[in-house]
Design a protein around this motif. Structure first.
Motif, PDB file in Angstrom:
ATOM      1  N   ASP A  36       0.824  -1.213   0.000  1.00  0.00           N
ATOM      2  CA  ASP A  36       0.000   0.000   0.000  1.00  0.00           C
ATOM      3  C   ASP A  36       0.858   1.265   0.000  1.00  0.00           C
ATOM      4  N   GLY A  37       2.077   1.160  -0.536  1.00  0.00           N
ATOM      5  CA  GLY A  37       2.955   2.319  -0.577  1.00  0.00           C
ATOM      6  C   GLY A  37       3.594   2.668   0.753  1.00  0.00           C
ATOM      7  N   GLU A  38       3.411   1.809   1.759  1.00  0.00           N
ATOM      8  CA  GLU A  38       3.972   2.073   3.082  1.00  0.00           C
ATOM      9  C   GLU A  38       5.474   1.807   3.060  1.00  0.00           C
ATOM     10  N   GLY A  39       6.248   2.738   3.567  1.00  0.00           N
ATOM     11  CA  GLY A  39       7.685   2.563   3.664  1.00  0.00           C
ATOM     12  C   GLY A  39       8.085   1.819   4.922  1.00  0.00           C
ATOM     13  N   LYS A  40       9.384   1.717   5.136  1.00  0.00           N
ATOM     14  CA  LYS A  40       9.858   0.924   6.269  1.00  0.00           C
ATOM     15  C   LYS A  40       9.595   1.605   7.614  1.00  0.00           C
ATOM     16  N   ASP A  41       9.271   2.893   7.601  1.00  0.00           N
ATOM     17  CA  ASP A  41       8.967   3.589   8.852  1.00  0.00           C
ATOM     18  C   ASP A  41       7.505   3.460   9.262  1.00  0.00           C
ATOM     19  N   SER A  42       6.718   2.764   8.463  1.00  0.00           N
ATOM     20  CA  SER A  42       5.296   2.604   8.774  1.00  0.00           C
ATOM     21  C   SER A  42       5.100   1.713   9.998  1.00  0.00           C
ATOM     22  N   SER A  43       4.064   1.999  10.764  1.00  0.00           N
ATOM     23  CA  SER A  43       3.737   1.173  11.932  1.00  0.00           C
ATOM     24  C   SER A  43       2.747   0.066  11.591  1.00  0.00           C
ATOM     25  N   ARG A  44       2.358  -0.048  10.323  1.00  0.00           N
ATOM     26  CA  ARG A  44       1.412  -1.091   9.919  1.00  0.00           C
ATOM     27  C   ARG A  44       1.958  -2.477  10.267  1.00  0.00           C
ATOM     28  N   LEU A  45       1.055  -3.391  10.643  1.00  0.00           N
ATOM     29  CA  LEU A  45       1.458  -4.761  10.918  1.00  0.00           C
ATOM     30  C   LEU A  45       2.072  -5.396   9.677  1.00  0.00           C
ATOM     31  N   ARG A  46       3.071  -6.245   9.873  1.00  0.00           N
ATOM     32  CA  ARG A  46       3.738  -6.942   8.783  1.00  0.00           C
ATOM     33  C   ARG A  46       3.439  -8.438   8.870  1.00  0.00           C
ATOM     34  N   VAL A  47       3.534  -9.094   7.736  1.00  0.00           N
ATOM     35  CA  VAL A  47       3.173 -10.512   7.625  1.00  0.00           C
ATOM     36  C   VAL A  47       4.380 -11.388   7.961  1.00  0.00           C
ATOM     37  N   ALA A  48       4.101 -12.519   8.612  1.00  0.00           N
ATOM     38  CA  ALA A  48       5.102 -13.569   8.820  1.00  0.00           C
ATOM     39  C   ALA A  48       4.514 -14.884   8.333  1.00  0.00           C
ATOM     40  N   ARG A  49       5.389 -15.784   7.905  1.00  0.00           N
ATOM     41  CA  ARG A  49       4.963 -17.052   7.319  1.00  0.00           C
ATOM     42  C   ARG A  49       5.747 -18.225   7.901  1.00  0.00           C
ATOM     43  N   GLY A  50       5.218 -19.421   7.733  1.00  0.00           N
ATOM     44  CA  GLY A  50       5.994 -20.636   7.912  1.00  0.00           C
ATOM     45  C   GLY A  50       5.802 -21.461   9.162  1.00  0.00           C
TER      46      GLY A  50
END
Length: 442
Positions: free
Chosen positions: A392-406
């Motif tokens: 969504d155009g969010e950079g690395k400074d975004s506080s949005r949750l990130r996905v993990a897998r596995g």
């Protein structure tokens, strides 16, 4: 002793119960008071709703933030339309996504074995109803002991390492070894390194192709966020790490960039996958390695990760319809798809210990969950179909949750499926979470 500012947050408990069992709920809380006084748990039930609050919103807010959801099971609980159709449904959905642990507490005898939560380990011992014990205090003490053990287990897995993030990375230090490998000369599935330095990762060339991302509606253990299943075409070759990033590799990065080394829980470092690293840490490592090698390292997109994990399969696991602890590191006390029980190692194992998938990638199922580039979305509606990261155009400074897998050493086997996905805050550091590198080729 009062908890300091750096103390881990208490594990939150949510009580789902019928008001006809209020006296039994209160007795259970009395037996859990020692955990509350020690700052290990916080508790919430609907009697905490203040006058004027919207009760349904308050219940949802606390249900969706709880670490442990206690279902206080009785005939009245099962007969309650709200408990049954709202709280139980939402609780099991969170449990199946690995976001919370649901524990049935059998208060009074009832036909609970016919419910959707009958697959979960119930308490007290042998799932004998509290009121059927000769001494109710003994029954509640048994329940409290089992909840205390669960609280400790969750604290081990979920509590982030209290460590501030360092300042932005400096340029790569002296002595850097820059690679000059011509990747296009390699065949599909070839293994290569970008130089001779021991911290340069082994990478596997992943061919271009098309696959179905997500899980079909009938897959055992499926969550709604794994759909809709959709076709993704990755029209380029890329590389994935043969293994998750090791402690030996990450520790070198910490030494040359003057960062504090991550915690290993006393399990050992070296060839074990690095843990207690945040999404931000993983991105910083990729940026450093890019400067060190002169090659474009990054986190994989969620689509690239699943494409690599599936390795051409459409089954829940790259090994087929089920999985065993001989193939992956997870809680072997539990089974999936008619498989057999096995060893529960209760910690990580060195990378490469377990068999590779058909693309030569080790421990894509289990051992540690792995960060990917994407921000979290509740479904794949509108997801990219070209393999790119959905940010969504969010950079690395975004506080949005990130996905993990596995999936990881701690998880049930259904949480190791190729399609399973979970989210974490980008600054969180956890004992079951590491990362695997991707590298752009074309």
């Amino acid at each position: 002793m009062a908890a300091g500012d750096d103390a881990p947050r208490p594990i939150s408990l949510f009580y789902s119960y019928s008001h006809r069992d209020e006296d039994l709920r209160q007795k259970l809380q009395e037996h859990l008071a020692v955990l509350r006084r020690a700052g290990l748990v916080s508790e919430w039930h609907d009697r905490n709703i203040d006058a004027g609050d919207e009760w349904a919103k308050e219940i949802d807010r606390n249900l969706f933030s709880a670490d442990i959801i206690l279902l206080l099971v009785s005939p009245s609980f099962i007969a309650s339309d709200y408990c049954w159709s709202v709280e139980v449904k939402k609780a099991l959905e969170r449990h199946d996504r690995g976001e919370a642990v649901v524990v049935p507490v059998i208060l009074r005898p009832c036909r609970w074995g016919l419910t959707g939560f009958a697959r979960l380990q119930a308490v007290p011992k042998d799932a004998r109803a509290v009121t059927a014990w000769p001494n109710e205090d003994a029954a509640f003490d048994d329940v409290a002991g089992r909840i205390e053990a669960l609280v400790e287990r969750i604290r081990v897995e979920r509590a982030p390492t209290a460590r501030p993030h360092p300042d932005p990375l400096p340029q790569a230090g002296e002595g850097g070894t820059r690679g000059s490998v011509r990747v296009r000369a390699f065949k599909d599935l070839a293994v290569f390194r970008d130089g001779d330095a021991p911290w340069f990762p082994e990478m596997v060339v992943i061919p271009s192709g098309t696959f179905l991302m997500g899980s079909p509606p009938g897959e055992e253990g499926r969550s709604d966020d794994e759909g809709p299943q959709h076709r993704v075409t990755i029209g380029y070759r890329f590389a994935l790490g043969k293994y998750a990033v090791r402690f030996s590799e990450y520790d070198h990065f910490c030494e040359v960039t003057k960062r504090e080394k991550p915690e290993d829980r006393g399990w050992g470092r070296g060839q074990r996958p690095v843990i207690t690293v945040s999404w931000l840490d993983a991105v910083a490592y990729c940026e450093w390695l890019t400067k060190e090698t002169g090659q474009p390292y990054r986190l994989p997109s969620e689509a690239e990760w699943e494409y690599g994990a599936r390795a051409g399969t459409t089954t829940p696991f790259s090994f087929g319809g089920t999985i065993s602890p001989k193939q992956a590191n997870y809680d072997g006390n539990y089974t999936y798809g008619g498989g057999s029980k096995g060893e529960y190692r209760q910690r990580t194992v060195p990378v490469g210990t377990l068999p590779a998938n058909p693309r030569g990638l080790h421990e894509m199922h289990g051992n540690v969950r792995e960060w990917v580039e994407d921000v979290w979305h509740d479904s794949y509606a509108g997801a990219p179909a070209d393999g790119s990261a959905w940010t969504d155009g969010e950079g690395k400074d975004s506080s949005r949750l990130r996905v993990a897998r596995g999936g990881s050493w701690y998880n049930y086997p259904r949480l190791l499926r190729s399609a399973f996905r979970v989210r974490y805050p980008p600054g969180g550091r956890y004992l079951n979470l590491g990362f695997r590198l991707a590298r752009t080729l074309d």
